[in-house]
Every structure is written in C-alpha cells, then in structure tokens.
Design a protein around this motif. Structure first.
Motif, PDB file in Angstrom:
ATOM      1  N   GLU A  88      33.405 -27.034  15.859  1.00  0.00           N
ATOM      2  CA  GLU A  88      32.436 -28.004  15.886  1.00  0.00           C
ATOM      3  C   GLU A  88      32.727 -29.474  15.556  1.00  0.00           C
ATOM      4  N   LYS A  89      33.538 -29.242  14.409  1.00  0.00           N
ATOM      5  CA  LYS A  89      34.087 -30.522  14.057  1.00  0.00           C
ATOM      6  C   LYS A  89      34.993 -31.225  14.851  1.00  0.00           C
ATOM      7  N   ILE A  90      35.710 -30.118  15.461  1.00  0.00           N
ATOM      8  CA  ILE A  90      36.839 -30.787  16.669  1.00  0.00           C
ATOM      9  C   ILE A  90      35.972 -31.315  17.634  1.00  0.00           C
ATOM     10  N   GLN A  91      34.800 -30.713  18.027  1.00  0.00           N
ATOM     11  CA  GLN A  91      34.059 -31.146  19.162  1.00  0.00           C
ATOM     12  C   GLN A  91      33.456 -32.509  19.072  1.00  0.00           C
ATOM     13  N   ASN A  92      33.155 -32.758  17.517  1.00  0.00           N
ATOM     14  CA  ASN A  92      32.456 -34.031  17.154  1.00  0.00           C
ATOM     15  C   ASN A  92      33.232 -35.084  16.674  1.00  0.00           C
ATOM     16  N   SER A  93      34.622 -34.875  16.777  1.00  0.00           N
ATOM     17  CA  SER A  93      35.642 -35.608  16.184  1.00  0.00           C
ATOM     18  C   SER A  93      35.824 -36.992  17.103  1.00  0.00           C
ATOM     19  N   GLY A  94      35.720 -36.850  18.322  1.00  0.00           N
ATOM     20  CA  GLY A  94      36.125 -37.981  19.192  1.00  0.00           C
ATOM     21  C   GLY A  94      37.685 -37.925  19.541  1.00  0.00           C
ATOM     22  N   MET A  95      38.321 -37.202  19.054  1.00  0.00           N
ATOM     23  CA  MET A  95      39.899 -37.346  19.213  1.00  0.00           C
ATOM     24  C   MET A  95      40.192 -37.057  20.659  1.00  0.00           C
ATOM     25  N   ASP A  96      41.221 -37.626  21.047  1.00  0.00           N
ATOM     26  CA  ASP A  96      41.913 -37.436  22.287  1.00  0.00           C
ATOM     27  C   ASP A  96      42.622 -35.840  22.216  1.00  0.00           C
ATOM     28  N   TYR A  97      43.091 -35.708  21.351  1.00  0.00           N
ATOM     29  CA  TYR A  97      43.963 -34.567  20.962  1.00  0.00           C
ATOM     30  C   TYR A  97      44.207 -34.091  19.403  1.00  0.00           C
ATOM     31  N   ILE A  98      43.931 -32.930  19.173  1.00  0.00           N
ATOM     32  CA  ILE A  98      44.397 -32.557  17.846  1.00  0.00           C
ATOM     33  C   ILE A  98      45.474 -31.587  17.793  1.00  0.00           C
ATOM     34  N   ALA A  99      46.563 -31.820  16.887  1.00  0.00           N
ATOM     35  CA  ALA A  99      47.734 -30.993  16.793  1.00  0.00           C
ATOM     36  C   ALA A  99      47.614 -29.994  15.642  1.00  0.00           C
ATOM     37  N   LEU A 100      47.471 -28.844  15.879  1.00  0.00           N
ATOM     38  CA  LEU A 100      47.344 -27.852  14.937  1.00  0.00           C
ATOM     39  C   LEU A 100      48.550 -27.049  14.347  1.00  0.00           C
ATOM     40  N   GLY A 101      48.596 -26.689  13.220  1.00  0.00           N
ATOM     41  CA  GLY A 101      49.723 -25.816  12.628  1.00  0.00           C
ATOM     42  C   GLY A 101      48.907 -24.679  12.044  1.00  0.00           C
ATOM     43  N   HIS A 102      50.002 -23.638  11.527  1.00  0.00           N
ATOM     44  CA  HIS A 102      49.592 -22.458  10.815  1.00  0.00           C
ATOM     45  C   HIS A 102      49.751 -21.248  11.775  1.00  0.00           C
ATOM     46  N   VAL A 103      49.189 -21.407  12.836  1.00  0.00           N
ATOM     47  CA  VAL A 103      49.327 -20.049  13.702  1.00  0.00           C
ATOM     48  C   VAL A 103      50.493 -19.953  14.438  1.00  0.00           C
ATOM     49  N   HIS A 104      51.537 -18.924  14.231  1.00  0.00           N
ATOM     50  CA  HIS A 104      52.705 -19.115  14.819  1.00  0.00           C
ATOM     51  C   HIS A 104      53.049 -18.737  16.183  1.00  0.00           C
ATOM     52  N   LEU A 105      51.673 -18.357  16.689  1.00  0.00           N
ATOM     53  CA  LEU A 105      51.820 -18.178  18.268  1.00  0.00           C
ATOM     54  C   LEU A 105      51.314 -19.430  18.902  1.00  0.00           C
ATOM     55  N   ALA A 106      51.960 -20.028  19.898  1.00  0.00           N
ATOM     56  CA  ALA A 106      51.402 -20.941  20.644  1.00  0.00           C
ATOM     57  C   ALA A 106      50.256 -20.626  21.368  1.00  0.00           C
ATOM     58  N   SER A 107      49.276 -21.633  21.348  1.00  0.00           N
ATOM     59  CA  SER A 107      47.949 -21.180  22.092  1.00  0.00           C
ATOM     60  C   SER A 107      47.884 -22.383  23.347  1.00  0.00           C
ATOM     61  N   PRO A 108      47.076 -21.773  24.522  1.00  0.00           N
ATOM     62  CA  PRO A 108      46.876 -22.813  25.451  1.00  0.00           C
ATOM     63  C   PRO A 108      46.232 -24.181  24.825  1.00  0.00           C
ATOM     64  N   ILE A 109      46.519 -25.282  25.637  1.00  0.00           N
ATOM     65  CA  ILE A 109      45.548 -26.262  25.421  1.00  0.00           C
ATOM     66  C   ILE A 109      44.105 -26.091  25.644  1.00  0.00           C
ATOM     67  N   LYS A 110      43.121 -26.287  24.625  1.00  0.00           N
ATOM     68  CA  LYS A 110      41.686 -25.865  24.655  1.00  0.00           C
ATOM     69  C   LYS A 110      41.067 -27.231  24.911  1.00  0.00           C
ATOM     70  N   LYS A 111      39.738 -27.187  24.732  1.00  0.00           N
ATOM     71  CA  LYS A 111      38.735 -28.256  24.831  1.00  0.00           C
ATOM     72  C   LYS A 111      37.521 -27.768  24.219  1.00  0.00           C
ATOM     73  N   ALA A 112      37.248 -28.564  23.196  1.00  0.00           N
ATOM     74  CA  ALA A 112      35.824 -28.679  22.419  1.00  0.00           C
ATOM     75  C   ALA A 112      35.343 -30.019  22.696  1.00  0.00           C
ATOM     76  N   GLY A 113      34.385 -30.100  23.429  1.00  0.00           N
ATOM     77  CA  GLY A 113      33.683 -31.180  23.946  1.00  0.00           C
ATOM     78  C   GLY A 113      34.796 -32.090  24.829  1.00  0.00           C
ATOM     79  N   ASN A 114      34.974 -33.325  24.468  1.00  0.00           N
ATOM     80  CA  ASN A 114      36.157 -34.161  25.064  1.00  0.00           C
ATOM     81  C   ASN A 114      37.454 -34.046  24.360  1.00  0.00           C
ATOM     82  N   THR A 115      37.492 -33.027  23.299  1.00  0.00           N
ATOM     83  CA  THR A 115      38.791 -33.088  22.560  1.00  0.00           C
ATOM     84  C   THR A 115      39.483 -31.976  22.771  1.00  0.00           C
TER      85      THR A 115
END
Length: 375
Positions: free
Chosen positions: A174-201
């Motif tokens: 929910e914080k990702i969805q409300n962030s207004g970011m174009d993209y959030i680069a995440l780390g910690h999980v060692h398996l790559a995820s697909p590009i996902k969207k929460a709202g417009n982020t």
C-alpha cells in the motif's frame, strides 16, 4: 522529459564464505567481484548512466579488505556511471561500514538511514530510499519527501514484501501504491521477480546476480530499466558466470562406471549447452541397473570431478532384482526381503514408498554399498 535508463541490482554478497565449495570458495569470491565489474562495464558500454544497488553488496562489513578495495576500484574505474547504494541487513550503514570508513569516489552516492532523497540534476531524477542502520529494521514507514511531476522519481529499498512480522524491514505494498514513484528497486529476496505494479508505481526484486548456493538455482542477473514519457520498458540481463543446478539423471541400462559418466555428461551437454562444465551441479542418479552391476558412486564422482567445476552426487538407482526369488533364499538376506515384502504389501501411501526405500538400502547394505549420506 527525456528518457532515464538504469540498471537495478542487489544482493551481490561479495565476500560470502561459500564454505560448501571447499578449496573453490575463494575463487567464487573473486568471480562474484568480477560479476559486479561486468555489470558496471555493461552500464558503461551501453550508455546506462545509473546503477541502483538495493542492499547487501557485501556479505558483511567485515569481509577481506582486498575485496572492498577492488569494489571501490570498480566504482572509480567506471566514473561514467553513478552508483546509488542503499545498505541492507548484511552490510548495514553502521560504524564498521566500508561506505562510512573509506573515501567514496565522486560517482558513489549512499542513501542515509533516514528517509533520504538525492537529486541528480544531470539526469533530472530524484532517488529516494534509506539504508539499514543495523542487522534488523522495523517496518518501512513510507517516504517523507513528496514527489515532483517534472522529475523521474525512483526509490531504492532493501526489505520484505510478504512477511509483516519481518525483522528485515517489512514494506507494505500500500505504501508502494501511494508513493508516487515511477519505479522502486528492491533488494533482499534472492529470486528475481517480474516487474509488478501497485497503482502507477512499478517495482521489482532483481534477485542476486550470482547464486550463492543450491537454494538459488538457475540464471541470475539484473533488471535493465528505461522510462520514457511515463512508459517503462524492462529487460532482464543475465550476468552470472555459473549456475547452480539440480539434475535428476536416468542412467538405466548402464553396466560400467564409464557408461554412467557418459550418460551424465551427455545429459548435461544436451540440457545446458557446450559451456555445461562451468556450472555447479547436484545430481541425483536414478533408474534401474542390472543386478550384477554395482554402482560405485565414488568412482563416478572421481570421473566427473575433473570435467565439471563442482559436482555432488546422490545414488537413487534401483537394481533390476527378482525380490520373490531372493525371498526364497534360506539366508539372512532372504529373511529380510521376505519380511519387507510382506510389510510393503500391507502398507499405504507414503509408508509404502519409505519401506521400498528401506528395502533397497537394506539390500545395498548386504553388499556394503550404502554411503552415509543416502540415509
């Protein structure tokens, strides 16, 4: 606005012990540094001005200082690239962090342990995020700074999306969805995820660029991202020099150690190409073998080891055995088989499978073929 192009990586874990590799461990450490160099070189060659490192660049803050020096040398060597680093739980921004104790090249930017925002004027980009200050971090509380519509808005964070009770910074979507970011680069999980969207982020985990064990299988790399007029294009770029792979290879019909080795090598070449020998394998041998052929797993390993970078073997083959004939023997072996067959006949489900395994191991034991790791 013009385009923004960047490479998103995380969880490089330079300096990881890799103890399971024995004498190869130090070589793998150097290879991981070389992979980081290839990512920086990729950015330089392809005119990618920005690399986002979402934590755990180092496996700890106490790794060999020569590895730290080499990484900082890579930063300096590729001065055309800006490196943005948000520390993770393995390399937190604590008093022993190399990022606080070494002189940073001018093209390296470290996000603070508070909600931070860097403005890269030449790229018209604002980079948000925060570093771990210790091994454990509470839930992410959101971004303090408001986004601006006339800039690219990118965040770099280390943490977990799934476990709200995590000690490693839970990040609520929910914080990702409300962030207004174009993209959030995440780390910690060692398996790559697909590009996902929460709202417009858009957001994703890049995974690790080099697997560090047999729980990190297959191709590894980083996300290459380009944003143009609000449209995001992504490409996953493989970087790993080696893959960790689990294989189940049927060697039915083999009657010599040489035939077993040949079947294994043919399988690996067919499935992983000409460069198959570069990978790290855990191989389970399965299938049915003639009753007069005793598979010597250590001899097979001795034949494969010089041909593969790393290999471990497990023998799960069965012999083509006439159990009913053995059960009629007036021997301890015959009595054992007779009793086991009776139990298997009355067993159900998983119990039957376990009893069949026990029968196989028991017969192998009569022939002194059981290795300690088969139990």
């Amino acid at each position: 606005m013009p385009s923004l192009k960047f490479l998103h990586t995380a969880d490089v874990h330079i300096g990881a012990a890799n103890g399971y590799l024995g004498h190869l461990a130090s070589r793998r450490q150097r290879e991981t540094v070389a992979t980081f160099r290839r990512m920086a070189q990729h950015c330089h060659i392809n005119s990618i001005p920005l690399m986002l490192i979402a934590g755990d660049l180092f496996d700890s803050n106490k790794i060999d200082t020569s590895l730290v020096s080499e990484v900082f040398g890579i930063f300096s060597e590729y001065s055309s690239v800006k490196f943005i680093f948000a520390a993770g739980n393995h390399d937190p921004l604590s008093s022993d962090s190399p990022f606080l104790n070494e002189k940073l090249p001018e093209n390296v930017f470290v996000l603070s342990t508070d909600n931070d925002c860097l403005f890269l004027e030449d790229l018209n980009a604002k980079i948000y995020g925060c570093s771990f200050k210790s091994v454990f971090e509470g839930a992410f509380k959101g971004f303090n700074a408001g986004v601006t519509k006339d800039t690219f808005n990118i965040a770099v964070l280390h943490g977990e999306l799934q476990n709200c009770a995590s000690d490693y910074r839970f990040i609520d979507t929910e914080k990702i969805q409300n962030s207004g970011m174009d993209y959030i680069a995440l780390g910690h999980v060692h398996l790559a995820s697909p590009i996902k969207k929460a709202g417009n982020t858009a957001y994703a985990y890049s995974g690790c660029p080099e697997g560090q064990g047999f729980d990190e299988l297959g191709e590894k790399g980083a996300w290459e991202i380009q944003i143009t007029d609000g449209v995001l294009k992504s490409k996953f770029v493989p970087f790993a020099v080696r893959q960790h792979l689990l294989c189940r290879i049927d060697i039915s019909g083999a009657v010599t150690t040489e035939m077993v080795i040949s079947k294994v090598l043919n399988y690996l070449k067919e499935n992983y190409g000409e460069a198959f020998s570069n990978n790290l394998y855990k191989i389970e041998l399965v299938g049915k073998l003639p009753s007069d052929f005793t598979l010597q797993i250590h001899s097979v390993l001795a034949g494969l080891s010089p041909l593969l970078f790393f290999v471990k073997l497990k023998n799960s083959t069965e012999k083509e055995i006439d159990y009913a004939l053995i059960a009629r023997e007036h021997t301890l072996r015959g009595i054992f088989v007779k009793k086991m067959l009776n139990r298997i006949d009355t067993a159900k489900g998983d119990e039957a499978a376990l009893l069949k395994k026990a029968l196989t191991l028991g017969l192998n034991a009569f022939e002194s073929e059981v290795d300690y790791d088969e139990n």
